[in-house]
Motif scaffolding. Structure first.
Motif, PDB file in Angstrom:
ATOM      1  N   SER A  27     -37.906 -52.186  -9.068  1.00  0.00           N
ATOM      2  CA  SER A  27     -37.971 -53.437  -8.302  1.00  0.00           C
ATOM      3  C   SER A  27     -39.244 -53.536  -7.472  1.00  0.00           C
ATOM      4  O   SER A  27     -39.689 -54.645  -7.162  1.00  0.00           O
ATOM      5  CB  SER A  27     -36.742 -53.567  -7.391  1.00  0.00           C
ATOM      6  N   ASP A  97     -32.816 -55.095  -4.245  1.00  0.00           N
ATOM      7  CA  ASP A  97     -34.022 -55.809  -3.863  1.00  0.00           C
ATOM      8  C   ASP A  97     -35.152 -54.800  -3.695  1.00  0.00           C
ATOM      9  O   ASP A  97     -34.952 -53.599  -3.740  1.00  0.00           O
ATOM     10  CB  ASP A  97     -33.786 -56.641  -2.598  1.00  0.00           C
ATOM     11  N   CYS A  98     -36.334 -55.316  -3.512  1.00  0.00           N
ATOM     12  CA  CYS A  98     -37.495 -54.428  -3.451  1.00  0.00           C
ATOM     13  C   CYS A  98     -37.787 -53.944  -2.038  1.00  0.00           C
ATOM     14  O   CYS A  98     -38.774 -53.253  -1.821  1.00  0.00           O
ATOM     15  CB  CYS A  98     -38.717 -55.113  -4.065  1.00  0.00           C
TER      16      CYS A  98
END
Length: 188
Positions: A27, A97-98
């Protein structure tokens, strides 16, 4: 417990964190050293602290259940292992999520270290020298998680399910080994 057994358990416990680190690396796109150190630090710390907490709980109640401690160790390791094998077979992709912020990393660190809490209880029954054990587990998880971020960036999610499957099978094997050793010792 021998060093090689502790190493096998440390690597097995690290597989969830390694798999999540692969996804975080995927991600993040192009993760740098800061990303690797962040994942390694969060996951390594929690993988060290949780077995210590489990060990403290196990030591407290050890006298009450010493006659069935081998069965408890077998059941805990087998349940954890079976759960990891089942998760490795799941087709659903984990959405991450990143972000590498504490808000994003804390729940992941807790979730990937719950198994280590149960292993810590097992360590109490096996009379494992806990401080070197938790340090070894923490360092192993740190290294594998930091590497997992880079692996995720390079190879993607191909290795995630294999890592969880291997970790689960190894934990089941360790549970069977503990039960077999105790059964053999009882019959001698």
């Amino acid at each position: 417990m021998h060093l090689y057994e502790l190493f096998i358990i440390a690597v097995s416990l690290s597989m969830d964190a390694f798999a999540v680190s692969i996804c975080k690396g995927l991600s993040a796109g192009r993760p740098g050293p800061r990303h690797c150190l962040t994942c390694g630090g969060w996951f390594g710390a929690f993988q060290a602290v949780m077995p210590l907490i489990g060990w403290l709980l196990g030591v407290r109640f050890q006298g009450m259940i010493v006659s069935v401690d081998h069965w408890i160790a077998f059941v805990l390791l087998s349940v954890i292992g079976i759960n990891m094998v089942r998760e490795s077979q799941g087709a659903e992709a984990e959405e991450l999520d990143c972000s590498f912020s504490p808000r994003a990393m804390l729940p992941l660190a807790v979730a990937t270290s719950i198994d280590a809490l149960a292993v810590g209880v097992t360590f109490a029954f096996l009379k494992v020298d806990i401080l070197p054990a938790v340090l070894f587990i923490g360092v192993t998880t740190f290294v594998l998680s930091a590497a997992g971020v880079k692996v995720g960036a390079v190879f993607g999610s191909r290795f995630k399910s294999r890592a969880e499957l291997a970790g689960g099978l190894i934990l089941i094997g360790m549970g069977v080994k503990i039960l077999a050793e105790h059964t053999i010792m009882q019959s001698v």
